[in-house]
Design a protein around this motif. Structure first.
Motif, PDB file in Angstrom:
ATOM      1  N   PRO A 149       1.030  -0.923  -0.115  1.00  0.00           N
ATOM      2  CA  PRO A 149       0.033  -0.027  -0.015  1.00  0.00           C
ATOM      3  C   PRO A 149       0.917   1.603   0.050  1.00  0.00           C
ATOM      4  O   PRO A 149       1.837   1.327   0.628  1.00  0.00           O
ATOM      5  CB  PRO A 149      -1.124   0.212   1.153  1.00  0.00           C
ATOM      6  CG  PRO A 149      -0.222  -0.869   2.031  1.00  0.00           C
ATOM      7  CD  PRO A 149       0.992  -1.786   1.221  1.00  0.00           C
ATOM      8  N   LEU A 150       0.137   2.000  -1.211  1.00  0.00           N
ATOM      9  CA  LEU A 150       1.380   3.409  -1.030  1.00  0.00           C
ATOM     10  C   LEU A 150       0.097   5.253   0.085  1.00  0.00           C
ATOM     11  O   LEU A 150      -0.800   4.233  -0.018  1.00  0.00           O
ATOM     12  CB  LEU A 150       1.094   3.892  -2.552  1.00  0.00           C
ATOM     13  CG  LEU A 150       2.060   3.218  -2.989  1.00  0.00           C
ATOM     14  CD1 LEU A 150       2.078   3.527  -4.517  1.00  0.00           C
ATOM     15  CD2 LEU A 150       3.608   3.673  -2.599  1.00  0.00           C
ATOM     16  N   GLU A 151       0.653   5.564   0.218  1.00  0.00           N
ATOM     17  CA  GLU A 151       0.126   6.869   0.792  1.00  0.00           C
ATOM     18  C   GLU A 151       1.385   8.694  -0.038  1.00  0.00           C
ATOM     19  O   GLU A 151       1.377   8.327   0.088  1.00  0.00           O
ATOM     20  CB  GLU A 151      -0.083   7.089   2.335  1.00  0.00           C
ATOM     21  CG  GLU A 151       1.336   7.188   2.702  1.00  0.00           C
ATOM     22  CD  GLU A 151       1.704   6.738   4.682  1.00  0.00           C
ATOM     23  OE1 GLU A 151      -0.110   6.467   4.713  1.00  0.00           O
ATOM     24  OE2 GLU A 151       2.737   7.796   5.482  1.00  0.00           O
ATOM     25  N   GLU A 152      -0.298   9.287   0.048  1.00  0.00           N
ATOM     26  CA  GLU A 152       0.029  10.174  -0.116  1.00  0.00           C
ATOM     27  C   GLU A 152       1.137  11.130   0.321  1.00  0.00           C
ATOM     28  O   GLU A 152       0.262  11.578   1.841  1.00  0.00           O
ATOM     29  CB  GLU A 152      -1.253  11.639  -1.233  1.00  0.00           C
ATOM     30  CG  GLU A 152      -0.977  11.587  -2.241  1.00  0.00           C
ATOM     31  CD  GLU A 152      -1.624  12.474  -2.714  1.00  0.00           C
ATOM     32  OE1 GLU A 152      -2.682  11.892  -3.761  1.00  0.00           O
ATOM     33  OE2 GLU A 152      -2.212  13.226  -2.779  1.00  0.00           O
ATOM     34  N   VAL A 153       2.181  11.653   0.382  1.00  0.00           N
ATOM     35  CA  VAL A 153       2.234  12.891   0.391  1.00  0.00           C
ATOM     36  C   VAL A 153       2.960  13.908  -0.172  1.00  0.00           C
ATOM     37  O   VAL A 153       2.922  13.995  -1.484  1.00  0.00           O
ATOM     38  CB  VAL A 153       3.648  12.856   1.435  1.00  0.00           C
ATOM     39  CG1 VAL A 153       3.496  11.180   2.320  1.00  0.00           C
ATOM     40  CG2 VAL A 153       4.586  12.004   0.202  1.00  0.00           C
ATOM     41  N   THR A 154       2.898  14.856   0.469  1.00  0.00           N
ATOM     42  CA  THR A 154       3.345  16.346  -0.468  1.00  0.00           C
ATOM     43  C   THR A 154       4.686  16.604  -0.114  1.00  0.00           C
ATOM     44  O   THR A 154       5.362  16.302   0.881  1.00  0.00           O
ATOM     45  CB  THR A 154       3.063  17.693   0.172  1.00  0.00           C
ATOM     46  OG1 THR A 154       1.954  17.459   0.645  1.00  0.00           O
ATOM     47  CG2 THR A 154       2.705  19.181  -0.709  1.00  0.00           C
ATOM     48  N   VAL A 190       4.265   7.672  -1.081  1.00  0.00           N
ATOM     49  CA  VAL A 190       5.539   6.774  -0.910  1.00  0.00           C
ATOM     50  C   VAL A 190       4.621   5.842  -0.103  1.00  0.00           C
ATOM     51  O   VAL A 190       3.461   4.900   0.250  1.00  0.00           O
ATOM     52  CB  VAL A 190       5.856   8.011   0.784  1.00  0.00           C
ATOM     53  CG1 VAL A 190       7.135   8.949  -0.193  1.00  0.00           C
ATOM     54  CG2 VAL A 190       5.109   7.880   2.021  1.00  0.00           C
ATOM     55  N   LEU A 191       5.261   4.410  -0.258  1.00  0.00           N
ATOM     56  CA  LEU A 191       5.475   3.366   0.774  1.00  0.00           C
ATOM     57  C   LEU A 191       4.153   3.697   2.146  1.00  0.00           C
ATOM     58  O   LEU A 191       5.220   4.898   2.868  1.00  0.00           O
ATOM     59  CB  LEU A 191       6.060   2.225   1.053  1.00  0.00           C
ATOM     60  CG  LEU A 191       6.690   2.121   0.294  1.00  0.00           C
ATOM     61  CD1 LEU A 191       8.081   1.025   0.382  1.00  0.00           C
ATOM     62  CD2 LEU A 191       5.865   0.776  -0.326  1.00  0.00           C
ATOM     63  N   ALA A 192       3.643   3.042   2.418  1.00  0.00           N
ATOM     64  CA  ALA A 192       2.361   3.582   3.641  1.00  0.00           C
ATOM     65  C   ALA A 192       3.040   2.853   4.489  1.00  0.00           C
ATOM     66  O   ALA A 192       2.310   3.089   6.139  1.00  0.00           O
ATOM     67  CB  ALA A 192       0.744   2.406   3.692  1.00  0.00           C
ATOM     68  N   GLY A 193       3.918   1.886   4.820  1.00  0.00           N
ATOM     69  CA  GLY A 193       4.515   1.647   6.622  1.00  0.00           C
ATOM     70  C   GLY A 193       3.782   0.599   6.537  1.00  0.00           C
ATOM     71  O   GLY A 193       4.218   0.340   7.906  1.00  0.00           O
ATOM     72  N   LYS A 194       3.608   0.010   5.976  1.00  0.00           N
ATOM     73  CA  LYS A 194       3.197  -1.726   6.201  1.00  0.00           C
ATOM     74  C   LYS A 194       4.159  -3.127   7.020  1.00  0.00           C
ATOM     75  O   LYS A 194       5.513  -2.696   6.506  1.00  0.00           O
ATOM     76  CB  LYS A 194       2.402  -2.359   5.090  1.00  0.00           C
ATOM     77  CG  LYS A 194       2.045  -3.705   5.288  1.00  0.00           C
ATOM     78  CD  LYS A 194       0.662  -3.880   4.740  1.00  0.00           C
ATOM     79  CE  LYS A 194      -0.809  -4.556   5.564  1.00  0.00           C
ATOM     80  NZ  LYS A 194      -0.367  -4.195   6.328  1.00  0.00           N
TER      81      LYS A 194
END
Ligand code: PRP
Ligand code: URA
Length: 209
Positions: free
Chosen positions: A49-54, A66-70
């Motif tokens: 899973p990915l998540e959105e960053v600025t 970026v990777l969501a840190g699973k």
């Protein structure tokens, strides 16, 4: 039912042919196993899973992923699975590593468990169980039983070479586990070795007999 993925990438197939060659010595066998594990890890992590960053680029602010840190765990089945760990860690260096020690009784071909050590937060991690060989399936089934007994919920199994017999039994025993293979070989012989296979993975990896 769990899915079975056979990686037909040319680099994986090329390196696997060199691994199979009986004239490939321990050093090259080890290096090639490590390289194939990295290539397979690239594919197996495709659904992370990915998540959105600025992010601030030199030009402007941008939304990016970026990777969501699973939380991940790699579990080699001792011994031969050890040969695949570093290759996977190259791509997911923050993963924790558990170990399940099993050997196949040479007479009965049944797996005998002699060691288990897993990360403490088993329930919160997704696991990749690694072993170069899936033959009768007994070792993989037992290793995954061991993880599930301790609370693991999300498990993938990755190997270099599998026999159809082992794939069938593993799917039956653990229908929730996806299986990732570099080559699905022809069959098992009367001694439980994969044909054409690569021989005894542990012995070739560690230079024992
Ligand atoms: C090999 C291999 C697997 C198992 C596969 O290990 O690394 O763990 O056999 O066979 P199965 O699917 O029929 O269970 P082995 O028992 O030779 O132990 P080792 O890794 O210590 O050499
Ligand atoms: N274990 C191995 O190392 N090789 C086989 O072919 C089967 C089980």
């Amino acid at each position: 039912m769990g899915k079975v993925y056979v990686f037909d990438h040319p680099l994986i197939q090329h390196k696997l042919t060199m691994i199979r060659d009986k004239n490939t010595g321990t050093k090259d066998f080890r290096e090639l196993t490590d390289e194939v594990a990295t290539l397979m890890a690239f594919e197996i992590t495709r659904d992370l899973p990915l998540e959105e960053v600025t992010v601030q680029t030199p030009v402007c602010d941008a939304k990016a992923k970026v990777l969501a840190g699973k939380k991940l765990g790699i579990v080699p089945i001792l011994r031969a699975g050890i040969g695949m760990v570093d290759g996977v860690l190259k791509l997911i260096p923050a993963a924790k590593v558990g170990h399940v020690g099993l050997y196949r009784d040479p007479e009965t071909l049944q797996p005998v468990e002699y060691y288990v050590k897993l990360p403490t937060d088993v329930e919160d991690r997704d696991f990749i169980v690694v072993d170069p060989m899936l033959a009768t399936g007994g070792s993989a089934i037992e290793a995954i039983n061991s993880l599930k007994k301790r609370g693991a919920k999300n498990i993938k199994f990755m190997c270099l070479i599998a026999a159809p017999e082992g794939v069938g039994l593993l799917k039956e025993a653990h229908p929730d586990v996806d299986i990732y293979i570099a080559s699905l070989d022809e069959k098992l012989n009367e001694k439980g070795y994969i044909v054409p296979g690569l021989g005894d993975a542990g012995d070739r990896l560690f230079g024992t007999k």
